[in-house]
Scaffold this active site. Sequence first.
Site, PDB file in Angstrom:
ATOM      1  N   ASP A 159       9.429  -4.751 -10.392  1.00  0.00           N
ATOM      2  CA  ASP A 159       8.003  -4.815 -10.158  1.00  0.00           C
ATOM      3  C   ASP A 159       7.776  -4.325  -8.732  1.00  0.00           C
ATOM      4  O   ASP A 159       8.715  -4.250  -7.939  1.00  0.00           O
ATOM      5  CB  ASP A 159       7.586  -6.280 -10.325  1.00  0.00           C
ATOM      6  CG  ASP A 159       6.158  -6.508  -9.917  1.00  0.00           C
ATOM      7  OD1 ASP A 159       5.318  -5.695 -10.311  1.00  0.00           O
ATOM      8  OD2 ASP A 159       5.896  -7.494  -9.215  1.00  0.00           O
ATOM      9  N   PHE A 295     -15.844   6.055  -2.923  1.00  0.00           N
ATOM     10  CA  PHE A 295     -14.494   6.514  -3.242  1.00  0.00           C
ATOM     11  C   PHE A 295     -14.273   6.415  -4.749  1.00  0.00           C
ATOM     12  O   PHE A 295     -14.707   5.464  -5.375  1.00  0.00           O
ATOM     13  CB  PHE A 295     -13.484   5.615  -2.532  1.00  0.00           C
ATOM     14  CG  PHE A 295     -12.072   5.996  -2.794  1.00  0.00           C
ATOM     15  CD1 PHE A 295     -11.430   6.904  -1.954  1.00  0.00           C
ATOM     16  CD2 PHE A 295     -11.373   5.484  -3.868  1.00  0.00           C
ATOM     17  CE1 PHE A 295     -10.132   7.267  -2.193  1.00  0.00           C
ATOM     18  CE2 PHE A 295     -10.068   5.843  -4.108  1.00  0.00           C
ATOM     19  CZ  PHE A 295      -9.452   6.739  -3.272  1.00  0.00           C
ATOM     20  N   ALA A 485      13.776  12.598  -9.506  1.00  0.00           N
ATOM     21  CA  ALA A 485      12.981  11.402  -9.716  1.00  0.00           C
ATOM     22  C   ALA A 485      11.886  11.727 -10.697  1.00  0.00           C
ATOM     23  O   ALA A 485      11.347  12.832 -10.700  1.00  0.00           O
ATOM     24  CB  ALA A 485      12.388  10.928  -8.406  1.00  0.00           C
ATOM     25  N   LYS A 526       5.644  -2.844 -19.584  1.00  0.00           N
ATOM     26  CA  LYS A 526       6.840  -3.091 -18.784  1.00  0.00           C
ATOM     27  C   LYS A 526       7.981  -3.545 -19.678  1.00  0.00           C
ATOM     28  O   LYS A 526       9.108  -3.051 -19.596  1.00  0.00           O
ATOM     29  CB  LYS A 526       6.568  -4.169 -17.731  1.00  0.00           C
ATOM     30  CG  LYS A 526       5.715  -3.694 -16.568  1.00  0.00           C
ATOM     31  CD  LYS A 526       5.578  -4.807 -15.551  1.00  0.00           C
ATOM     32  CE  LYS A 526       4.773  -4.366 -14.343  1.00  0.00           C
ATOM     33  NZ  LYS A 526       4.690  -5.390 -13.311  1.00  0.00           N
TER      34      LYS A 526
END
Lengths: 864, 295
Positions: A159, A295, A485, A526
């Site tokens: 995490d 934003f 990666a 996850k």
Amino acid sequence: VLKNTEYIYGIATYTGAESKIQMNSSNAKTKRSIMEALTHKQIIIIFVIQLSISLVCALAGLFWLLIYPEASSVFEFNEDKMTDSKWYVTLKLFSSWLLMTVQLVPLSLLITLEVVRYIQAMYISWDAEMYDQKLLIQPSVQTSNLNEELGRVSYIFSDKTGTLTCNIMDFRKMAVGKKSYGTSKANMAPQLGISNVNFESQEFMKILRHPDEKDMKKHRKAVHLSLFLSLCHTILVEENKGVRSFNAASPDELALVNAAKYFSHEFVGRDEDGNIIIKHNDKDEKYELLNVLEFNSTRKRMSVIVRMPDKRILLLCKGADNVIYQRLNGASKYKAEVQSFLCDCGNEGLRTLALAEKEISEENYREWNQRFIAAARAVNGREKKIEEVAELIEKDLLLIGATAIEDKLQDQVGETIDFIKQAGIKFWVLTGDKIETAINIAFSCKLLTDLSIKYIIDGVESEDVFEQVKKCDAEIKESMTDKNALILSGDALTIAMKHSAITQALVNLIKQIPVVIACRVSQKQKADIVQLVRNNYKEAVTLSIGDGANDVNMISAAHVGIGIRGLEGQQAARASDYAVTQFKHMKNLLFAHGRESTRRNAYTICYCFYKNALLVTPNILFALYSAASAQALYNEWLYQLYNTAFTTVPIVWYAVFDKEYEREELLSQPKHFEEGRKGTYFSYPVFWRWMAYGALQGLMIHFATLYTLSNNASSSYGINEDLYFMGNFVFTLVVLIANLKILASHYTHTWGSSFFIFGTIAVYYLFYYLISTSTSQNIYGSFSRIFLNPVHLSLQLLLVVSILLMEVVINQGKTLIVRYYKSIKIAILKQKEPKTDLRRQTTTGFAFSQEPGHTPQITTQDFK
Amino acid sequence: YQRRVHGIKNMNEGERIYTELKSSKVKQNAMKSWRPSNTPYQNFVLFLTFGILFLAIGFLYVISSATITTVITNYSGNSTEIRVPIQIKTRMNPPIYLYYSITGLHQNYRRFAVSKNAEQLSGKKLKTRSEAKSCYPVFTEAERMEYANAGNEIANPCGLAPKYMFNDEINLQNGIGQEVPIDRNNLIFPSEKGKYLESPNSWVNTSTGQFATWMKISPVAPIKKLYGKINIPLEGEYIFLIQNSYHKIVHAYGGQRSIILSTGTFLGGAQYFLGTTFIVAAALLLVFAVAYKYC
């Protein structure tokens, strides 16, 4: 909205068992280590072997009776009686042989292993380096039967927030014009009322506060930038009992406004007319806020339009460097200097923002503002329209500087991750963050470096995703560097999981990539990711580490779950197998405790089978001499005590205390972890080599003893030894060798290793002595002859020395062969190795965590 | 330990516990220890030492075994007394051991080896078959004698093992008809005495060394057991006089009997196997010693 409300009525829904977390959580499964599962497979094989041996021996016994009727007449089988009939005798032989060989599957292993793991768990919790001095918490082990799994981990799923980072942003560096200030090693003393700033630059503070004559230009720029920071944000001020505090939707902005406060532009708040009040040099200054251009993740910038006290209208804009640079005026200065500052910060993993401004004439502004109001009032597609209008004014900007904010990492995260990577473990970060933020963190915790080659999969259509996966796969195959990666978005992942073809392609891809960052993933995803890896790489051991309730699924889905006991509650720690307080404790847990536990527990399992193979083999071989009649060699009592008293304590001591390498060595040399990770300690070949050693040594003992003692006097009494003395002589050697083997296997000898090994042997002799004093025992009166007889003594010496030295030779021979093949392999690899592409990738580190619409009271005209 | 904890009382709790953990050598698994190094030179010395030692022991066994003289005499037949002349060519010096050997009898067969009653042999009188359960399949006198009229009381001792006891009586005469004394004491080790006591009404004297020797199960099939010792030197012509009581039994299971006269050393009988094993092991150790030295 509810800010100034006295009280409200509220209903709490979806609480307790109906809360999202509870509904999403899966039931905890009991976990079993791979080593244990592998052991169970061996047990099945051994059981089959045991059955075959019993069957073969029983049939051999039957055939012997049939072939030698004369010799077997002595045993007076009465064919008329059911219990003496041939088939019954065979059945009886079979069951006797089963009983004789039952020790091949050692029941004692279970108990030994449980005890060993329990003590290992105690040692994990006693580890001073894993003790948290602030929280007063020791690491706790919930599932100690995974100790040996810790040293085999090859995938770590982590995490981000709370595990890698502290979720605290610190203002670190900035560029003012062409000059940049601040260091990454800053360690600023805390200032009253100022948080989230860790900025150290005497030079800047001097320019700001006590400028020399020649620095006046720099001073003006510095003051202006500080003012910029105090104006351009959407923070609210809350006043509670006279104490003002900032209420920020974004931790980045909080850091910036605090920095401005530190640079003596304190943001005090907004008055009823929408003026921003800034306290500068103990005076309140008013700035009229005209517009806020919010934003969002596509705009990647925010602007405010303010009227300065001198009536000038300024547009202040901060945002992602690439977005800002596109909108700069051609005459804008400092571009190159700021760019290099941004790159440096980006590589360091700091979150950067570029700052730019422009002056707007009253006329232009009025015209634009009308379009803006119209857009803001539009019923359909308001956001899009506002964006279009904003685009009109946010151009021709002048660059004035940049800021760098550090997303503070937990203690020693970088070193730990670096070590984990070096040990060949694949590291996955699973986070709910946006791609930019995740990449940023990946840089700051050394997961990515400027040498890494990033592949991003963020498609939103299945075709795009499939295309990206295939392209990425092809490129990686070509590139041959190991610094790849993969950055994976949650949406792309959802799509990939739905289509089996894409899933397959993705699975093939991730096998080759050491670092994967999955962004925008939900807690269920996850767990799905962990499950995906588990299902497709059956041999790989996965480990999940997390701190929050949203990590619980991931933690229970992995082979090993580590929970961080921290600020975010106890759920993760409770669901985990090992609970620690810091990410850095993983290093001790995996590389010191895990690595050694894996090695020692593998040894323990193998040893428990070995010692019983050693014990049972002579008994089986004796079938050759006793017409396969299942006559036992050993004394009943001593035989029963073999696994409980004569071979137990030394192996427990070994499994808890032996150290192949000292801790410092293990924690500085990642290569030591590889052996365990690749399963070199426990596999089919390893296990069966041990079994073969047991059988071979049992065979050596048996034949050497039998041919020396049977029908031959071994003393001047001229008396030939009987079956039971011979059997017990074999048994004594088995006990000696089983114990001395551990002595020879110890890498480190402590008082305990010698004490318990020789103590156990002494206990054996004590029991032997006691039993040999009873006339009803078949070994009555044989004790002294084991010692006080030169033939017996020399035979023991011969067998013990030969067997122990044989293992030395075999092990060293094995090491030599392995080393030889390794050197060949390395030579071949060296020939093949292409020149790695050392092209550095430039990275800038834009990241900003804010969602639009948090502060309507500032941005919406209606609130004014 | 108490003092150590006491000394750090002033520190705050976290530091105190940390120091306490850190200073515990046991809890940190940092006990005083040594690592045996395993250099080629050390191995060379180790292998060389044991190689030489084993070579010496091996030769000792082989050489001492070479001094042993053995005379084996087979006999068979059904007459009550058997006379077997023998010729001892090499002089045999005392002590000379006299063994009897029987082929074809598997004393180590499980059913045979367990067929006796330990309680009965230590003096208890058994009355019923169930009391003598372990003697299966030979319980009664009738079963022991294989003669129905012998009675149904439990045989003392019962069981297969006693039933097939070797009961030939062996005597030795020299060429001029003089009896050569055979010492029948000390057939078992002093430490083993007291296992079988004298039992009244038994069909065989259970307290003798001969009975105890028989009841000690032979590990392998041709049985070879000590019968007695001769304490005078032997050379020349001799005659074995054998009271042939065992003929019927040995004939039933097709066995062969023989008498073995053997001299011995302080190491017992001939240890060629052990000596050779030592020499082979020594040779291997020396080969590895050389390998460690020069490779």
